[in-house]
Design an enzyme around this catalytic site. Structure first.
Site, PDB file in Angstrom:
ATOM      1  CB  CYS A 133      -0.479   0.402   1.124  1.00 44.73           C
ATOM      2  SG  CYS A 133      -1.839   1.233   1.510  1.00 44.73           S
ATOM      3  CB  CYS A 230      -3.651  -0.853   4.465  1.00 41.80           C
ATOM      4  SG  CYS A 230      -2.786   0.977   2.934  1.00 41.80           S
TER       5      CYS A 230
END
Ligand SMILES: Nc1ncnc2c1ncn2[C@@H]1O[C@H](COP(=O)(O)OP(=O)(O)OP(=O)(O)O)[C@@H](O)[C@H]1O
Length: 396
Positions: A133, A230
């Protein structure tokens, strides 16, 4: 030799760096120079990015915020964290008097983070989506958007890491707060990313960050730290994963091949795991707890061993690939350094050698428990995060 010199230089610079915040306040010239620079802060609606934006304003920068929404919740989803977070980010931006932009990178997140995450689980590994991420979203899509569309000179995030420039090259350092250091999640950053990013809270400890937020009347001052995957947030993991990957139940065996239970899918288990195995109470084995010691993907068998010190839990080292070095080169000779194979793990002293096939071979000074393929091995020389890679295999 190469390691010794580097270590001496590193310790010297670190000492200087440690005292800098206490002797250094910004001069009028620095404030004037900062006022020419536009910084786009990634504002998540959490306390760390709120205080980051506040500090940058104090340092004289032109500050604007950007809130990203990267996961499309469906209508009957009980988790609607993104809406709450946006509300908090907007309230902080209003309080600080800065503009808050919004962007949706859900397509990029799906293609470059989530699909990788599912693929890794499918192949029996335990991925770390936060690392992907950061690489694909925060320091790629976000950074490009801020630079190209919002004309930013820098981006900023509320990550607990520091940076410093040595001979015109940027290095990434652990955050000053040992408890919060996030360099483990950021090892894929190259020095050009580090050079383009400000980390305003990297040299502050978390309790102080909360104090600043409270003093400044930021509503995020007592907000809980974010947890979960995330941009997706906290979920009941097995239920969430089973929406995307079909579960394949199979058997649980001892290392000697005795069948002692059933599992619902290898993807729900990770090496070293103790809880959730639903075995025990078998008289012939006694009371010692069971741990996952291996996964036999070919046979869809989960292998468990008894006792926290089961020999199959330990590795002498590991092989990592998909390497990233912050300086883009990496060590040019074998070095002694330290490695983390999980977030928040104590540093493990090790020897690191780069093989001709581009992988890293790591031998620990002491055998380590539950080294898990798919997780990342991140290398440090004292305070400096050198880079890292994905754990391909362990060396027994
Ligand atoms: N939705 C988002 N939009 C914009 N930036 C974000 C978003 N989520 C995270 N970030 C950026 O990444 C940083 C680290 O994110 P992380 O998810 O680790 O949260 P955190 O450490 O709890 O920080 P915070 O308290 O700011 O939420 C944040 O401080 C912020 O700068």
């Amino acid at each position: 030799m190469c390691g010794d010199l580097l270590e001496f230089a590193t310790i010297f610079i670190e000492t200087l760096l440690f005292i800098m915040p206490y002797i250094h306040s910004l001069s009028a010239a620095e404030l004037a120079s900062n006022s020419q620079k536009k910084v786009i802060v990634g504002m998540s609606g959490g306390v760390d990015s709120s205080v980051s934006a506040y500090i940058l304003l104090q340092q004289g920068y032109q500050v604007e915020g950007l809130f990203m929404k990267n996961w499309e919740e469906d209508d009957n989803d009980e988790y609607c964290a993104a809406a709450e977070d946006l509300k908090d980010a907007q309230a902080v931006a209003d309080k600080l008097g800065i503009e808050l932009h919004q962007i949706n990178f859900a397509a990029e997140y799906w293609d470059n983070v989530f699909e990788y995450f599912l693929e890794e689980y499918k192949s029996g590994r335990t991925p770390n989506p936060d690392i992907m991420c950061n690489k694909e979203i925060k320091f790629k899509a976000f950074l490009e958007f801020a630079a190209e569309e919002l004309e930013a000179d820098y981006i900023a995030t509320g990550h607990y890491v520091r940076r410093r420039e040595v001979d015109g090259h940027w290095q990434m350092l652990r955050g000053l707060d040992d408890n919060k250091d996030q360099s483990y999640f950021l090892y894929t950053l190259g020095e050009q990313h580090v050079g383009q990013t400000l980390f305003p809270i990297g040299d502050i400890e978390k309790p102080q960050v909360r104090e600043i937020a409270q003093e400044q009347g930021l509503i995020t001052h007592d907000k809980k730290d974010s947890t979960g995957i995330c941009f997706i947030g906290e979920r009941k993991f097995t239920d969430f994963l089973s929406q995307y990957l079909p579960a394949q139940p199979g058997v649980i065996e001892t290392p000697e091949g005795q069948e002692i239970g059933q599992h619902q899918g290898l993807m729900y288990h990770t090496l070293g795991q103790r809880k959730g195995l639903m075995i025990g109470g078998m008289k012939e084995f006694g009371d010692d707890p069971w741990y996952v010691v291996d996964k036999d993907m070919a046979r869809n068998v989960l292998i468990v061993g008894q006792g926290a010190d089961h020999p199959r839990l330990f590795s002498k080292g590991l092989v990592a690939n998909q390497l990233h070095w912050v300086d883009r080169v990496g060590p040019t000779c074998a070095i002694k350094c330290s490695v983390k194979t999980r977030y928040r793990q104590e540093d493990i002293p090790c020897s690191l050698t780069l093989d001709s096939d581009g992988s890293a071979r790591v031998i620990f000074d002491q055998p380590q428990k539950a080294v898990t393929p798919g997780q990342s091995a991140v290398f440090y020389l004292n305070e400096v995060c050198l880079g890292g890679g994905i754990i391909e295999s362990y060396i027994r």
